[in-house]
Design an enzyme around this catalytic site. Sequence first.
Site, short mmCIF file in Angstrom:
data_model
loop_
_atom_site.label_atom_id
_atom_site.label_comp_id
_atom_site.label_asym_id
_atom_site.label_seq_id
_atom_site.Cartn_x
_atom_site.Cartn_y
_atom_site.Cartn_z
N ASP A 132 -1.74 -0.40 0.38
CA ASP A 132 -0.12 -0.49 0.71
C ASP A 132 0.49 0.96 -0.11
O ASP A 132 -0.15 1.45 -0.84
CB ASP A 132 0.19 -1.53 0.03
N MET A 133 1.66 1.22 0.33
CA MET A 133 2.29 2.38 -0.30
C MET A 133 3.56 2.01 -0.93
O MET A 133 4.20 1.16 -0.49
CB MET A 133 2.80 3.47 0.85
N GLN A 161 5.36 6.18 5.01
CA GLN A 161 6.63 5.67 5.13
C GLN A 161 7.69 6.46 5.76
O GLN A 161 7.84 7.67 5.20
CB GLN A 161 7.26 5.43 3.51
N ARG A 182 -1.20 3.01 8.76
CA ARG A 182 0.00 2.20 9.20
C ARG A 182 1.16 2.79 8.64
O ARG A 182 1.60 3.70 7.71
CB ARG A 182 -0.18 0.96 8.00
N LYS A 185 8.83 1.68 8.06
CA LYS A 185 10.01 2.36 7.62
C LYS A 185 10.09 2.75 6.21
O LYS A 185 10.49 3.90 5.70
CB LYS A 185 11.19 1.86 7.93
N THR A 224 6.28 -2.60 12.29
CA THR A 224 7.77 -2.84 12.38
C THR A 224 8.29 -3.91 13.16
O THR A 224 7.24 -4.43 13.94
CB THR A 224 8.32 -1.60 13.19
#
Length: 306
Positions: A132-133, A161, A182, A185, A224
């Site tokens: 994950d970011m 992102q 991935r 937004k 999204t």
Amino acid sequence: MLRSVILAASRSSQVERLVATAPYTRDVVRRFVAGAATDDALRATRVLVDDGLAVTLDHLGEDTVTPEQATATRDEYLRLLKMLAGAGLTPAAEVSVKLSALGQMFDEQLAYDNARAICAAADAAGTTVTLDMEDHTTTDSTLEVLGRLRKDFPSTGAVLQAYLRRTESDCRELAYAGSRVRLCKGAYKEPESVAYQSTRDVDRSYVRCMNILMSGDGYPMLATHDPRMIAIGEDRARWFDRGPERFEFQMLYGIRPEEQARLAGEGYTVRTYVPYGDEWYGYLMRRLAERPANLVFFGRALISKK
Ligand SMILES: Cc1cc2nc3c(=O)[nH]c(=O)nc-3n(C[C@H](O)[C@H](O)[C@H](O)COP(=O)(O)OP(=O)(O)OC[C@H]3O[C@@H](n4cnc5c(N)ncnc54)[C@H](O)[C@@H]3O)c2cc1C
């Protein structure tokens, strides 16, 4: 404005106490979080996989400040991966990991070591990991750890992102063969110096990034719920001749489940991001900040006398 207030509340321990003890909180949390225990996560995964969806599981926990907490998070992922493989739920289910939960804030090498152990366990279980970011102060460190992990575990997924100004360039760097990326937004409050602020600019950036990834050689994961972004994703899939094995849509557990089913029914690969664990507060507040309409539902939990 409302988004900023909710994101500020996500860091307040007083608001957290108020929310955690409110009467209907459990019902609200249950809509977005599979449950507290590993078994809850497995149960939710089974239902989704039986419905034709792929899954990525996230053990909630962000404020890791000691090596012991980081090790406990690592061990939970190792246990989860063993259970997923034992239940025949891999490779349909993979795991999503936050490096902050593995010690990134105080010891990047420890976070790498923990992430590496999880990648090795995922590999043994026949599945993979996506990093994950988090907020922009961690982007360089996370991409650096990703690069190291990919040397031994090339299928390790990245998250980029679209709200960050740097992301188009990161997409170009990561659009190589075998690279799982991935695109979302972005969920954190970021300053104007590093991130687009208006919805319009973020959406435009999302489309530019999607074009780079979908026309590149990697494996795009379009995360999204936005009907416009999904329609453009479907269009690009046709344009670049990407079948269900060459890209996927991703959405969060409890959000637009009918749309997840529709896309899967049309033959797309759709992965549901399933969070579980006790530390649901920060996650829940980010979901509320994204969609203040959910506040109506949530407000009942806070003011109910029942
Ligand atoms: C699988 C997955 C993984 C993610 N991982 C990360 C990560 O690692 N790091 C990170 O910063 N962020 C992550 N995010 C969160 C992401 O960055 C966004 O904050 C979040 O997805 C909201 O953006 P959106 O594209 O869904 O649309 P938004 O811009 O929030 O909304 C656009 C439109 O989508 C529809 N929509 C959105 N939410 C709902 C809803 N609840 N119900 C009905 N319709 C809705 C509405 O039509 C809305 O107008 C992830 C998101 C997903 C889906």
